[in-house]
Design a protein around this motif. Structure first.
Motif, PDB file in Angstrom:
ATOM      1  N   MET A 104       0.819  -1.216   0.000  1.00 23.32           N
ATOM      2  CA  MET A 104       0.000   0.000   0.000  1.00 23.32           C
ATOM      3  C   MET A 104       0.854   1.268   0.000  1.00 23.32           C
ATOM      4  N   TYR A 128     -11.123  -3.379  -1.162  1.00 20.05           N
ATOM      5  CA  TYR A 128     -10.266  -3.294   0.014  1.00 20.05           C
ATOM      6  C   TYR A 128     -10.297  -1.890   0.614  1.00 20.05           C
ATOM      7  N   PRO A 130      -8.509   0.039   2.627  1.00 21.71           N
ATOM      8  CA  PRO A 130      -7.368   0.958   2.565  1.00 21.71           C
ATOM      9  C   PRO A 130      -7.188   1.655   1.223  1.00 21.71           C
ATOM     10  N   GLY A 133      -8.548   4.965   2.100  1.00 22.19           N
ATOM     11  CA  GLY A 133      -7.723   5.707   3.042  1.00 22.19           C
ATOM     12  C   GLY A 133      -6.390   6.124   2.468  1.00 22.19           C
ATOM     13  N   PHE A 134      -5.706   5.234   1.752  1.00 23.30           N
ATOM     14  CA  PHE A 134      -4.382   5.560   1.228  1.00 23.30           C
ATOM     15  C   PHE A 134      -4.466   6.517   0.045  1.00 23.30           C
TER      16      PHE A 134
END
Length: 392
Positions: A104, A128, A130, A133-134
């Motif tokens: 990530m 997914y 993240p 978020g990422f």
């Protein structure tokens, strides 16, 4: 070792080797997030012992005090050989790779190479969590392209998302999950070729998260995105993390297609130096020497997919489950149970089973849960039994 999973005959199923009391001694997040009366089938950690070749490599390094900074190309060389053996792909060029701390963080770096702040990143939801978020952490914005009703990439929806993402002529990227998390869908060569053609037509750069690539069911075939026609400008992130349960030994590889070599060459030294040397040693050993252990695991995961389908049919027939061909994740449609938007909360409160809430996976996640089936058949059976008690 070929991709025919022959080694599973020589090794015991890793999913059957640890007792619950042994697992509860672990200090990782899977086993410490919830009280001891909760069965944790949520975060992507497997209930397996470490593969012996990996354990030996780490132990040998520690005995030597070999805990400095990473050097050399052993990791990408091991992955390139694994790709040839398992996937029939010889296009992974060591000189077109860069070490990254993990997949990530590698995704974030790839997005920074290809796009600017405020630019769009297309994702196929549910996906997914993240990714959301990422992408936000990287200062980019999400454009969703929901999967079709069959949980596969909908090319018409993807094309519209590309059109929106590129509006105003700004750069855009497509964060492809291959194989897909949480559905376990394995994209075909035809699907990926169509994706590459669309990306080329709209000028969208593809970044493929292929961390689950080693986890493909017996008889199925993983197709690397960079192996299909038209993917020359793509980037891929790969790792042994999911296949051999190495999340605590971080280390990933950013892999470039032939036309993206200049992009990967721009990865800053400060990014690559953040990779764990012990992680590189572990991942190298996994790809180089961990094939037999992986084969035994894959056979066990196939057994667990069949077991989960049978358990749900018996105890929770209103739950819809399409067994995936890859990953060790199960995407369960629980809307027929009448438990509201977040059935994971009900399963936790009433059944003492921890699953991932579908809400975090974006559009399409309402009323769904993600279940981690990389555990023993006994714990999987007990988890479904508990889930059934939550709806009675």
């Amino acid at each position: 070792m070929s991709g025919t999973h022959q080694g599973s005959r020589d090794q015991a199923n890793p999913l059957r080797q640890l007792r619950l009391d042994q697992l509860r001694r672990r200090t990782s997040v899977k086993w410490r997030e919830y009280p001891d009366d909760v069965l944790p089938l949520w975060v992507a950690e497997m209930d397996v012992p470490l593969a012996e070749p990996v354990a030996r490599a780490i132990t040998d390094a520690v005995a030597l005090g070999d805990t400095g900074y990473s050097a050399g190309t052993a990791y990408p060389e091991a992955l390139a050989e694994f790709a040839r053996r398992r996937w029939g792909w010889d296009g992974l060029a060591v000189e077109r790779t860069a070490l990254v701390p993990d997949v990530m963080h590698g995704v974030v770096e790839a997005l920074r190479l290809l796009t600017g702040p405020g630019d769009a990143v297309v994702v196929n939801c549910p996906v997914y969590p993240p990714f959301y978020g990422f992408v936000g952490y990287a200062g980019r914005r999400i454009v969703e392209a929901p999967l079709g009703d069959d949980l596969r990439i909908d090319l018409g929806t993807l094309e519209e998302a590309f059109r929106v993402a590129r509006s105003g002529g700004r750069p855009a990227a497509y964060l492809l999950c291959n194989p897909h998390n949480p559905t376990g869908v394995l994209h075909t060569a035809d699907e990926l070729t169509a994706v590459a053609a669309l990306a080329g037509r709209y000028g969208v750069r593809v970044v493929a998260d292929e961390i689950h690539a080693p986890l493909v069911g017996v008889g199925a075939r993983f197709v690397p995105y960079l192996s299909v026609p038209g993917a020359e400008h793509g980037l891929s992130l790969m790792s042994a993390s999911k296949g051999w349960n190495l999340a605590g030994l971080r280390g990933g590889l950013l892999v470039a297609g032939p036309a993206a070599a200049g992009d990967v060459a721009r990865v800053p030294f400060e990014v690559s130096v953040g990779t764990s040397h012990l992680g590189v040693i572990a991942h190298t050993a996994a790809f180089r020497d961990g094939g037999d252990w992986l084969d035994a695991l894959l056979a066990g995961l196939d057994d667990n997919r069949r077991l989960l389908a049978a358990l749900l049919a018996e105890h929770l027939p209103a739950v819809r489950y399409r067994p995936g061909q890859a990953t060790y994740l199960a995407w369960l449609d629980c809307r027929g149970l009448g438990l509201g938007d977040d059935p994971a909360a009900v399963f936790l409160e009433r059944g003492r089973v921890a699953l991932n809430s579908g809400l975090a996976f974006g559009t399409g996640g309402v009323g769904h849960v993600r279940l981690n089936l990389a555990t023993s058949p006994e714990l999987l059976t007990e988890a479904v039994r508990r889930m059934a008690t939550a709806v009675t």
